[in-house]
Scaffold this active site. Sequence first.
Site, mmCIF file in Angstrom:
data_model
loop_
_atom_site.group_PDB
_atom_site.id
_atom_site.type_symbol
_atom_site.label_atom_id
_atom_site.label_comp_id
_atom_site.label_asym_id
_atom_site.label_seq_id
_atom_site.Cartn_x
_atom_site.Cartn_y
_atom_site.Cartn_z
ATOM 1 N N GLU A 34 -3.713 -1.266 4.510
ATOM 2 C CA GLU A 34 -4.284 -1.096 3.172
ATOM 3 C C GLU A 34 -5.523 -0.220 3.271
ATOM 4 O O GLU A 34 -6.343 -0.380 4.179
ATOM 5 C CB GLU A 34 -4.652 -2.439 2.556
ATOM 6 C CG GLU A 34 -5.234 -2.280 1.155
ATOM 7 C CD GLU A 34 -5.577 -3.603 0.488
ATOM 8 O OE1 GLU A 34 -6.114 -3.566 -0.642
ATOM 9 O OE2 GLU A 34 -5.329 -4.657 1.094
ATOM 10 N N ASN A 89 -5.098 0.924 -3.510
ATOM 11 C CA ASN A 89 -5.445 0.206 -4.732
ATOM 12 C C ASN A 89 -5.751 1.193 -5.858
ATOM 13 O O ASN A 89 -6.477 2.173 -5.666
ATOM 14 C CB ASN A 89 -6.686 -0.661 -4.497
ATOM 15 C CG ASN A 89 -6.377 -1.859 -3.620
ATOM 16 O OD1 ASN A 89 -5.822 -2.837 -4.093
ATOM 17 N ND2 ASN A 89 -6.726 -1.769 -2.344
ATOM 18 N N GLU A 121 -0.930 -0.431 -5.125
ATOM 19 C CA GLU A 121 -1.285 -1.794 -5.503
ATOM 20 C C GLU A 121 -1.962 -1.794 -6.874
ATOM 21 O O GLU A 121 -2.929 -1.052 -7.104
ATOM 22 C CB GLU A 121 -2.204 -2.424 -4.457
ATOM 23 C CG GLU A 121 -1.537 -2.591 -3.096
ATOM 24 C CD GLU A 121 -2.398 -3.401 -2.131
ATOM 25 O OE1 GLU A 121 -3.503 -3.844 -2.533
ATOM 26 O OE2 GLU A 121 -1.977 -3.596 -0.971
ATOM 27 N N ASP A 151 -1.116 -7.006 -7.072
ATOM 28 C CA ASP A 151 -2.248 -7.548 -6.313
ATOM 29 C C ASP A 151 -2.908 -8.708 -7.064
ATOM 30 O O ASP A 151 -2.819 -8.805 -8.295
ATOM 31 C CB ASP A 151 -3.261 -6.429 -6.067
ATOM 32 C CG ASP A 151 -4.226 -6.749 -4.940
ATOM 33 O OD1 ASP A 151 -4.011 -7.761 -4.239
ATOM 34 O OD2 ASP A 151 -5.196 -5.989 -4.757
ATOM 35 N N GLU A 208 -3.285 -12.308 1.531
ATOM 36 C CA GLU A 208 -4.567 -11.680 1.860
ATOM 37 C C GLU A 208 -5.537 -12.720 2.415
ATOM 38 O O GLU A 208 -5.412 -13.911 2.154
ATOM 39 C CB GLU A 208 -5.181 -11.039 0.616
ATOM 40 C CG GLU A 208 -4.348 -9.919 0.013
ATOM 41 C CD GLU A 208 -5.005 -9.337 -1.230
ATOM 42 O OE1 GLU A 208 -5.241 -8.127 -1.226
ATOM 43 O OE2 GLU A 208 -5.275 -10.096 -2.169
#
Length: 530
Positions: A34, A89, A121, A151, A208
């Site tokens: 990520e 993201n 995400e 997410d 996560e």
Amino acid sequence: MSGEQVRAGLSADEFVPFFQPVVKLHTGDVSGVEVLARWKHATLGIVPPGAFIATAEQEGLIGELTAVLMRKAFTAGRALPDPQWLAINISPHLLHDLALPKCIREAAEAAAFPLNRVVIEITESALVENLEHAQTISRELKAQGCRLALDDFGTGYSSLLHLQSLPFDELKVDRSFVGSMMERRESRKIVSAVVGLGQSLGLGTIAEGVETEEQAEMLLLLGCEMGQGWLFGRPVPAEQLSEATSARTPVRLRLSSSFWRDISHNSPPGQRLSHLQALYDGAPVGLAFLSPDLRYVSINQQLAEMNAAPIHEHLGHLVSEMIPDVYAQLEPHLLRARAGDPVTAVEIAAPVRDTGHNQTFLVSYLPAFDEAGEVVGISVAVVDITFRKRAEAALRESEDHYRHMVELNPQIPWVLDDKGMATMISPRWKQITGMNEEEYRGRGFINALHPADQTRVVEAIEHSLHTGDPINVECRVRTSGGDWRWIHSRGAPRRDETGKIIRWYGSADDIDSQKRLEEELRRRVGEGNL
């Protein structure tokens, strides 16, 4: 941080991507990374995103900031081995911009990073007021080859409408639930529910904030596929990306059944699951459960040993990868089970390496159905019948030896029951008399005797039945060619533990030549020639 400071940082090119690995829980191998924003401030050092992202959004700088981070991330991502992916993201503010897919595509193409290894995400908060735009953007992103991940699921905006409306590929379990699930039963329930929801919708699940092996074990046992957190690696700059994803030592989980019992203490559903797990692990047969794409979801120790590989190497891998030597035999049966047809007790021969011998297994595949009648997996049961097959082969060989011995024996072995009825006469009887088994059984064999000898033979048998004396009688039998030949039949009884006769065993010898010599001798004596 103020808007002016963020602008200054952008002008000075101080914003950089950091990368945190996402691993497969059952192996510890890296699936992807990520991308996380960091600010390399000239005086403050590395500044986390919480200090500047909100300001960038408020000042309208988030698009420029995201473009900078994507360009650098895609360039650094070329060091990732295929098929490891990059997850980026996207701020809720950018879902207003219908040009977002084009910006992502151009950034990836400029860095020569393939879009099919890009995961975008999106947080659920971004969907509350922008669902229509999000649908348009997500469809275009999917058309480009990107994957989508939802997410922070479960943190306040959760809606099944979002999962239904957008083509998500992955579902991320928020760190707040992962961090507290060891202490709070409610958090465990939420994590289990989110993972179960992802599985039922065919979505990959990523947890996560995984910081301990205990958390990772629990997630794996709950069915979560991937994890991300300090246990597997902290975020690193681009220059450390290769080391973080390739030269790392994978974290191997223990998957201890005692651990599962501990976390389910005082929870009746958990206790039941623990009981089932113990039965699963302790079953004297190999057991497994396969996903519809024929990957191992679970497997017990017995089957893992049959496949000559540890449990953790099976999980998530295809059957064809784990047992390639016999997969061609298994595939049609697996496909039948996946189509909904149960397959039971199929015999499979598997070569044993370096021995030249085969092992033999009975394999059963039973489809598992959901509430709608769709196949959601395949239950596997495997029994090793190698020793049984070898015993059967030895028995057949022994029977074959006995049959040949009987057939080639010049004598004629026979068996009578306790009533004097024939139950078996050697095949040589048929060669001599032409009488088959159906004809000789019982007292049928008497019909092959010379009429002058029949009464005498029956009387001899009856005498022995009443007295237990051995059978000892000579008689003539008709051959298949119509001649008469003399035989001498002898037999003795077999008794049970009480002394009762239960069967008679004996044999008949061909004495025709001897009888003819005796007759010739008597004739010559009578004629005075001797």
